[in-house]
Motif scaffolding. Structure first.
Motif, PDB file in Angstrom:
ATOM      1  N   ASN A 155     -12.449  11.718  -0.008  1.00  0.00           N
ATOM      2  CA  ASN A 155     -12.019  11.768  -1.401  1.00  0.00           C
ATOM      3  C   ASN A 155     -13.206  11.801  -2.347  1.00  0.00           C
ATOM      4  OD1 ASN A 155      -9.274  11.834  -0.937  1.00  0.00           O
ATOM      5  ND2 ASN A 155      -9.050   9.619  -1.014  1.00  0.00           N
ATOM      6  N   SER A 171       2.091   7.628   7.080  1.00  0.00           N
ATOM      7  CA  SER A 171       0.723   7.915   6.612  1.00  0.00           C
ATOM      8  C   SER A 171       0.515   9.403   6.382  1.00  0.00           C
ATOM      9  CB  SER A 171      -0.320   7.358   7.581  1.00  0.00           C
ATOM     10  OG  SER A 171      -0.342   8.093   8.787  1.00  0.00           O
ATOM     11  N   GLU A 187       0.810   4.110  -2.956  1.00  0.00           N
ATOM     12  CA  GLU A 187       0.618   5.529  -2.670  1.00  0.00           C
ATOM     13  C   GLU A 187       1.789   6.366  -3.175  1.00  0.00           C
ATOM     14  OE1 GLU A 187      -2.054   7.386  -1.262  1.00  0.00           O
ATOM     15  OE2 GLU A 187      -2.990   5.509  -1.855  1.00  0.00           O
ATOM     16  N   THR A 235      -2.587   9.929   3.859  1.00  0.00           N
ATOM     17  CA  THR A 235      -3.583   8.882   4.048  1.00  0.00           C
ATOM     18  C   THR A 235      -3.586   8.469   5.514  1.00  0.00           C
ATOM     19  OG1 THR A 235      -4.413   6.791   3.131  1.00  0.00           O
ATOM     20  CG2 THR A 235      -2.028   6.956   3.452  1.00  0.00           C
ATOM     21  N   SER A 236      -4.244   7.390   5.837  1.00  0.00           N
ATOM     22  CA  SER A 236      -4.313   6.948   7.226  1.00  0.00           C
ATOM     23  C   SER A 236      -3.505   5.671   7.430  1.00  0.00           C
ATOM     24  CB  SER A 236      -5.774   6.679   7.621  1.00  0.00           C
ATOM     25  OG  SER A 236      -6.261   5.547   6.922  1.00  0.00           O
ATOM     26  N   PHE A 258      -5.548   2.718   6.322  1.00  0.00           N
ATOM     27  CA  PHE A 258      -5.471   2.399   4.898  1.00  0.00           C
ATOM     28  C   PHE A 258      -4.183   1.644   4.571  1.00  0.00           C
ATOM     29  CE2 PHE A 258      -3.874   3.240   0.677  1.00  0.00           C
ATOM     30  CZ  PHE A 258      -4.891   2.690  -0.079  1.00  0.00           C
ATOM     31  N   PHE A 294     -11.606   8.156   5.117  1.00  0.00           N
ATOM     32  CA  PHE A 294     -10.722   8.788   4.140  1.00  0.00           C
ATOM     33  C   PHE A 294     -11.318   8.700   2.746  1.00  0.00           C
ATOM     34  CE2 PHE A 294      -6.985   8.991   1.359  1.00  0.00           C
ATOM     35  CZ  PHE A 294      -6.450  10.178   1.800  1.00  0.00           C
ATOM     36  N   ARG A 295     -11.868   7.568   2.409  1.00  0.00           N
ATOM     37  CA  ARG A 295     -12.473   7.384   1.095  1.00  0.00           C
ATOM     38  C   ARG A 295     -13.663   8.328   0.918  1.00  0.00           C
ATOM     39  NH1 ARG A 295     -13.025   1.528  -0.289  1.00  0.00           N
ATOM     40  NH2 ARG A 295     -10.824   1.893  -0.371  1.00  0.00           N
ATOM     41  N   ASP A 351     -10.199   2.449   4.201  1.00  0.00           N
ATOM     42  CA  ASP A 351     -10.419   3.505   5.187  1.00  0.00           C
ATOM     43  C   ASP A 351     -11.660   4.261   4.745  1.00  0.00           C
ATOM     44  OD1 ASP A 351     -10.523   5.658   6.897  1.00  0.00           O
ATOM     45  OD2 ASP A 351      -8.406   6.145   6.726  1.00  0.00           O
ATOM     46  N   ARG A 371       1.214   9.260  -5.956  1.00  0.00           N
ATOM     47  CA  ARG A 371       1.540  10.646  -5.633  1.00  0.00           C
ATOM     48  C   ARG A 371       2.840  11.130  -6.272  1.00  0.00           C
ATOM     49  NH1 ARG A 371      -2.093  11.979  -1.899  1.00  0.00           N
ATOM     50  NH2 ARG A 371      -3.113  10.319  -0.762  1.00  0.00           N
ATOM     51  N   ASN A 395       0.825  -1.208   0.000  1.00  0.00           N
ATOM     52  CA  ASN A 395       0.000   0.000   0.000  1.00  0.00           C
ATOM     53  C   ASN A 395       0.863   1.263   0.000  1.00  0.00           C
ATOM     54  OD1 ASN A 395      -2.375  -1.487  -0.056  1.00  0.00           O
ATOM     55  ND2 ASN A 395      -2.496  -1.599   2.163  1.00  0.00           N
TER      56      ASN A 395
END
Length: 89
Positions: free
Chosen positions: A74, A52, A11, A57-58, A61, A70-71, A67, A15, A7
């Motif tokens: 978004n 995170s 990410e 993010t968390s 996640f 968080f989702r 999450d 990013r 994960n």
């Protein structure tokens, strides 16, 4: 490989952040970060929070791939962006 590192890597790619940039952002050496990843070792709680935050993010996640809070944030952002784009047309 632990889901955590999968994960994190996803990410980073999403990013456009390198592992070296992440290491600097969390105040760890690149070699330390590489050691965690290569040995499939989870960071401690403080380090996980730093990672995170650096990725926006968390920890939840990064550990689970899910999450809902968080989702949801978004989803609202995407909705607003789509509405703004529509207004530009």
């Amino acid at each position: 490989m632990l889901d955590f590192w999968s994960n994190v890597k996803s990410e980073l790619e999403y990013r456009g952040i390198s592992q070296k940039e992440l290491a600097a952002e969390i105040s760890e050496s690149y070699n330390t970060l590489q050691s965690w990843i290569n040995r499939d070792r989870l960071p401690n709680a403080v380090q996980a929070v730093r990672i995170s935050r650096a990725l926006g993010t968390s920890v939840e996640f990064l550990v689970t791939g899910r999450d809902e809070k968080f989702r949801a944030d978004n989803t609202e952002t995407i909705r607003l962006l789509e509405k703004a784009i529509e207004n530009l047309r």
